[in-house]
Design an enzyme around this catalytic site. Structure first.
Site, PDB file in Angstrom:
ATOM      1  N   LYS A  25      28.455  31.087  15.907  1.00 20.06           N
ATOM      2  CA  LYS A  25      28.288  30.605  17.271  1.00 20.06           C
ATOM      3  C   LYS A  25      27.163  29.571  17.281  1.00 20.06           C
ATOM      4  CE  LYS A  25      26.368  31.807  21.737  1.00 20.06           C
ATOM      5  NZ  LYS A  25      26.020  32.844  22.725  1.00 20.06           N
ATOM      6  N   GLY A  65      21.682  34.773  30.696  1.00 21.50           N
ATOM      7  CA  GLY A  65      20.854  35.877  31.168  1.00 21.50           C
ATOM      8  C   GLY A  65      20.602  35.896  32.661  1.00 21.50           C
ATOM      9  N   ALA A  70      27.935  33.377  28.754  1.00 25.35           N
ATOM     10  CA  ALA A  70      26.722  33.293  29.576  1.00 25.35           C
ATOM     11  C   ALA A  70      27.009  33.295  31.063  1.00 25.35           C
ATOM     12  CB  ALA A  70      25.895  32.057  29.238  1.00 25.35           C
ATOM     13  N   GLY A  71      26.222  34.102  31.766  1.00 23.89           N
ATOM     14  CA  GLY A  71      26.234  34.084  33.219  1.00 23.89           C
ATOM     15  C   GLY A  71      26.925  35.249  33.887  1.00 23.89           C
ATOM     16  N   ASN A 101      26.006  39.497  26.975  1.00 18.46           N
ATOM     17  CA  ASN A 101      24.973  40.351  26.406  1.00 18.46           C
ATOM     18  C   ASN A 101      24.164  41.021  27.513  1.00 18.46           C
ATOM     19  OD1 ASN A 101      22.725  39.991  23.544  1.00 18.46           O
ATOM     20  ND2 ASN A 101      22.687  41.542  25.112  1.00 18.46           N
ATOM     21  N   THR A 102      23.455  40.202  28.294  1.00 10.32           N
ATOM     22  CA  THR A 102      22.512  40.755  29.274  1.00 10.32           C
ATOM     23  C   THR A 102      23.197  41.600  30.345  1.00 10.32           C
ATOM     24  OG1 THR A 102      21.185  38.779  28.885  1.00 10.32           O
ATOM     25  CG2 THR A 102      20.549  40.138  30.742  1.00 10.32           C
TER      26      THR A 102
END
Lengths: 270, 67
Positions: A100, A161, A187-188, A209-210
């Site tokens: 990535k 995040g 993301a997001g 992830n987050t």
């Protein structure tokens, strides 16, 4: 079977998860298992020199024999740092070439620097890396990264995040419509419905992830995300009904409704 | 005496050493690591033949949690 194919390899899960921000490796492992993800991202960092040599290793908790590890270039702001990081990753992971790429442009927003990303992608592809690339939601940049030879294009839904969800579904839709390689929202995503919306738009997968790691109960959220991605994918494949603006359509038959009862006189005299 | 910079930290050694000896010195034997010397990857297969020279800059990395 409705599988995700990236660089010729088939995956049954369309949810990709990161391994950062967990309390410990036990929580990481439990969340990854609950998510059903087969591809998991890892970061490459300097090892602690001469201190705590026996500290646990992420790869013991999440063995490369069980998961497809996707090393990232998180934290890299230059072409050189990103390329060197992934060369180290390939050596670390015994020649594994799926990576990535992200080249960041600003420490506050972590917004991708797409100009530098294009340069790094070109070098990596020449070195036979299979590049999944984090980028902005600019459809022209996404197409250029595809034409260059990236194996998947991964536009942001909102800032890394941030948990702000999908802020520009229209751009994502253009990217999806134009792409011949997998498009993954990276993301997001903040909660399950965000992942579902991404999949309903026609994304091939979602990387997060987050949203999982920072949930109050990460393992339960991982399970929710697994279902959300599956639900969104099925809804996309099923094809949603057309929206009817300000016009209802009853779900039950309009015929055969019982008649209004005749009113009885109040005192019974006829 | 030679000085190496390992992950940004200066380290002195009495005599020239190879990468395998460095790994043993750092108690990283058997760990999943990758090493770069002066910007170039040192393949695992060359650890015992690659000698380190005064002033070499080394990066020793592992996989950690990340998104």
């Amino acid at each position: 079977m409705d599988n995700l194919v990236i660089a010729g390899k088939t995956y049954s899960s369309r949810l990709l998860v990161g391994t950062g921000k967990y309390k410990d490796f036990n929580e990481t492992r439990a969340a990854v298992e609950a998510s059903g993800a087969e591809i998991i991202t890892v970061a490459i960092r300097r090892t602690n020199i001469g201190q705590n040599a026996n500290e646990p290793n992420l790869l013991d908790a999440l063995p490369p024999s069980k998961y497809t590890l996707l090393p990232n270039t998180a934290g890299c702001y230059t072409v050189d740092d990103a390329v060197r990081t992934l060369r180290l990753a390939r050596e670390l992971l015994d020649g594994h070439s799926l990576v990535k790429l992200e080249v960041l442009g600003d420490p506050r927003t972590l917004y991708p620097n797409v100009v530098e990303t294009l340069k790094a992608a070109e070098i990596l592809i020449k070195e036979d890396f299979q590049v999944m690339v984090y980028t902005s939601d600019d459809p022209i940049m996404a197409k250029q990264l595809e034409e260059m030879g990236c194996v998947a294009v991964m536009p942001l839904a909102s800032l890394i995040g941030s948990g702000m969800g999908i802020l520009n579904p229209w751009n994502l839709q253009i990217i999806i419509d134009n792409a011949k390689i997998p498009v993954l929202v990276d993301a997001g995503v903040g909660t399950a419905s965000d992942a579902t919306i991404a999949m309903e738009l026609g994304c091939d997968g979602v990387l997060m992830n987050t949203a999982i790691a920072a949930a109050q109960n990460p393992v339960l959220m991982a399970s929710a995300m697994r279902k959300a991605v599956e639900a969104g994918r099925e809804a996309y494949l099923a094809g949603r009904m057309a929206k009817k603006l300000y016009s209802a359509s009853p779900s039950s038959p309009t015929e055969g409704i019982i008649a209004q009862a005749a009113k009885k006189p109040a005192n019974g005299n006829s | 005496m030679i000085q190496l910079t390992i992950n940004g930290q200066p380290r002195q050694f009495e005599a020239p050493i190879n990468v395998t000896q460095l790994i043993d010195h750092l108690a990283l034997h058997g760990k999943r690591i990758a090493i770069e010397c002066n910007g170039e990857i040192v393949p695992r297969s060359r650890f015992s033949e690659q000698m380190l020279a005064h002033g070499d800059q080394l990066e020793v990395v592992v996989a950690v949690g990340g998104g």
